[in-house]
Design a protein around this motif. Structure first.
Motif, short mmCIF file in Angstrom:
data_model
loop_
_atom_site.label_atom_id
_atom_site.label_comp_id
_atom_site.label_asym_id
_atom_site.label_seq_id
_atom_site.Cartn_x
_atom_site.Cartn_y
_atom_site.Cartn_z
N TRP A 46 0.79 -1.22 0.00
CA TRP A 46 0.00 0.00 0.00
C TRP A 46 0.83 1.28 0.00
O TRP A 46 0.26 2.37 -0.02
CB TRP A 46 -0.93 0.03 1.21
N THR A 47 2.14 1.16 0.10
CA THR A 47 3.00 2.35 0.21
C THR A 47 4.14 2.27 -0.79
O THR A 47 4.25 1.30 -1.55
CB THR A 47 3.60 2.46 1.63
N ASN A 48 5.01 3.28 -0.74
CA ASN A 48 6.20 3.28 -1.59
C ASN A 48 7.40 2.63 -0.91
O ASN A 48 8.52 2.76 -1.38
CB ASN A 48 6.57 4.72 -1.98
N GLY A 76 1.33 10.93 5.02
CA GLY A 76 1.50 9.54 4.64
C GLY A 76 1.88 8.73 5.87
O GLY A 76 2.39 9.29 6.85
N SER A 127 -6.92 2.40 5.43
CA SER A 127 -6.45 3.79 5.26
C SER A 127 -7.59 4.72 4.87
O SER A 127 -7.62 5.89 5.28
CB SER A 127 -5.34 3.86 4.21
N TYR A 142 -5.58 5.73 -6.57
CA TYR A 142 -5.50 6.31 -5.23
C TYR A 142 -6.58 7.37 -5.05
O TYR A 142 -6.65 8.34 -5.80
CB TYR A 142 -4.10 6.88 -4.97
N TRP A 195 2.42 4.36 7.54
CA TRP A 195 2.12 2.95 7.62
C TRP A 195 2.11 2.58 9.09
O TRP A 195 2.72 3.26 9.92
CB TRP A 195 3.08 2.06 6.82
#
Length: 160
Positions: free
Chosen positions: A27-29, A80, A123, A152, A82
């Protein structure tokens, strides 16, 4: 109690351990596999536009949270995050986003966006619980090259 603080070199091992969870890069970079070199690069990043924080409950790392100053003239930024697998479902991200909103206001940022993958129900729930509204806009993943499909959902919050 959730405490946010800037990352330190001594956090590298905890970051590496947490980022082995496949849900984080999904779900993230965050790169996968995540290595100690990745952690140290993150910890020692020198970008004045990024305010990075790690979240702790006691001595336990529970997540990574950031505030990105996109355009200070327009008073606009992005959040942002996590959350570590063991800490999910306890409101950690919502608490952290509330703290990031307060930090944003201290910096003169009055409009924030939060981008969540359309399939990331957790999220998307954090965005709503934190007072962000769904703008109806879809975008590619932020700061990814090559660009991804526009999957997104853009959530926005304004102090005004």
């Amino acid at each position: 109690m959730l405490v946010l603080r800037p990352p330190q070199s001594s956090d590298a091992d905890a970051l590496v351990a947490a980022c082995q969870d496949p849900e984080i890069p999904r779900w993230t970079n965050v790169p996968s596999p995540y290595t100690r070199d990745h952690a140290l690069t993150f910890i020692h990043r020198d970008d004045p536009r990024v305010k990075a924080f790690l979240g702790f409950e006691g001595d336990q790392l529970v997540g990574s949270f950031s505030l990105l100053e996109i355009d200070l003239d327009a008073h606009y930024g992005e959040v942002g995050y996590w959350v570590a697998k063991e800490a999910r479902g306890r409101g950690i991200a919502t608490q952290a986003v509330e703290q990031l909103k307060a930090t944003a206001l201290e910096l003169g940022i009055t409009r924030l966006e939060l981008l969540a993958h359309k399939d990331n129900a957790g999220s998307r729930g954090v965005a709503r619980k934190s007072g962000f509204h769904d703008t109806g806009e879809l975008r590619p993943a932020p700061r990814v090259d090559p660009p991804t499909p526009p999957d997104y959902v853009v959530y926005a919050w304004s102090a005004e």
